[in-house]
Write an enzyme that holds these catalytic residues in place. Structure first.
Site, PDB file in Angstrom:
ATOM      1  NE  ARG A 105      -2.675   1.161   3.413  1.00  0.00           N
ATOM      2  CZ  ARG A 105      -3.485   1.674   4.331  1.00  0.00           C
ATOM      3  NH1 ARG A 105      -4.746   1.856   4.049  1.00  0.00           N
ATOM      4  NH2 ARG A 105      -3.035   1.968   5.521  1.00  0.00           N
ATOM      5  CB  THR A 109      -1.767   7.117  -3.582  1.00  0.00           C
ATOM      6  OG1 THR A 109      -1.233   5.786  -3.542  1.00  0.00           O
ATOM      7  CG2 THR A 109      -0.805   8.022  -4.323  1.00  0.00           C
ATOM      8  CG  ASP A 201       0.945  -7.866  10.269  1.00  0.00           C
ATOM      9  OD1 ASP A 201       1.202  -8.891   9.604  1.00  0.00           O
ATOM     10  OD2 ASP A 201       1.069  -6.714   9.827  1.00  0.00           O
ATOM     11  CG  ASP A 204       4.477  -8.507  11.646  1.00  0.00           C
ATOM     12  OD1 ASP A 204       5.318  -8.668  10.734  1.00  0.00           O
ATOM     13  OD2 ASP A 204       4.124  -7.392  12.073  1.00  0.00           O
TER      14      ASP A 204
HETATM   15  N1  URA Z   1      -3.761  -7.395   7.654  1.00  0.00           N
HETATM   16  C1  URA Z   1      -3.503  -8.096   8.782  1.00  0.00           C
HETATM   17  O1  URA Z   1      -2.546  -8.868   8.823  1.00  0.00           O
HETATM   18  N2  URA Z   1      -4.314  -7.939   9.839  1.00  0.00           N
HETATM   19  C2  URA Z   1      -5.369  -7.104   9.823  1.00  0.00           C
HETATM   20  O2  URA Z   1      -6.080  -7.003  10.819  1.00  0.00           O
HETATM   21  C3  URA Z   1      -5.614  -6.379   8.636  1.00  0.00           C
HETATM   22  C4  URA Z   1      -4.796  -6.539   7.576  1.00  0.00           C
END
Ligand code: URA
Length: 210
Positions: A105, A109, A201, A204
């Site tokens: 991302r 923008t 995440d 992660d």
């Molecule tokens: N990507 C992720 O890994 N977790 C989220 O909550 C949103 C996007």
């Protein structure tokens, strides 16, 4: 939501595994195993409408009227969180092709930018399963479907684990023909685009980089 081609599994195995996956105390090894198992179960449900053709098989005892798949399948993991969804599904469908898509991302923008795509010129599969565990804002999902449709993909399904209402609506509005297969729909997105309560995440937590 089923009129929108959104399928949220209520299978007990999926719900049980999802509870462990979400838990903040679940470490990367277990998390990866659960992503793998959930992906198999969700892909099983998502592929319930694949085409079949009659096929006769000679058994040691006689002839059996069987069926074989008629459609070729492409697994399209979105880097990097989608990677952990590939292996288990691929074991179930060893003939599938795997096409990686990388998007990030742009912070200025806020639009998804493609950084990895090795799709050949013409489509080589009939059904594409996009694999990405978190359907959050929907920006990446819409961009991935855009890429696959420009490629010429005819039938596309999105297989994720948790979706936010915002992302589901955005993907559905942009591509109503794409079915969406999830284990849960959560309450909302926070200001950073993370799903709440979600699981944090997903990249992660798989790769131990959080
Ligand atoms: N990507 C992720 O890994 N977790 C989220 O909550 C949103 C996007």
């Amino acid at each position: 939501m089923s009129s929108k081609k959104v399928f949220v599994s209520n299978h007990p195995l999926i719900q049980h595994k999802l509870a462990i996956l979400r838990d903040v105390n679940t470490g990367p090894k277990k998390f990866r195993a659960l992503i793998r198992e959930l992906s198999i179960l969700l892909a099983y449900e998502a592929t319930a409408d694949l085409g079949l053709a009659p096929h006769s098989v000679q058994t040691p005892m006689g002839t059996a009227d069987c069926a074989r798949l008629t459609e070729t399948i492409g697994l399209v993991p979105v880097l990097r969180a989608g990677l952990g969804m590939v292996e288990g599904i691929w074991e179930m469908m060893p003939g599938a092709e795997v096409w990686h898509i990388g998007l990030f991302r742009d912070e200025r923008t806020l639009r998804p930018v493609q950084y990895y795509n090795k799709l050949p010129v013409a489509p080589t599969v009939q059904v594409c399963l996009i694999l990405d565990p978190m359907l959050a804002t929907g920006g990446t999902a819409v961009a991935t479907v855009d890429i696959l449709k420009r490629w010429g993909a005819q039938r596309i399904k999105y297989v994720g684990i948790i979706g936010a209402p915002e992302g589901i609506d955005r993907l559905h509005d942009a591509h109503p023909d794409v079915s969406i297969h999830l284990a849960a729909v959560d309450a909302r997105l926070n200001d950073y685009g993370y799903i709440v309560p979600g699981l944090g995440d997903a990249g992660d937590r798989q790769f131990g980089t959080g």
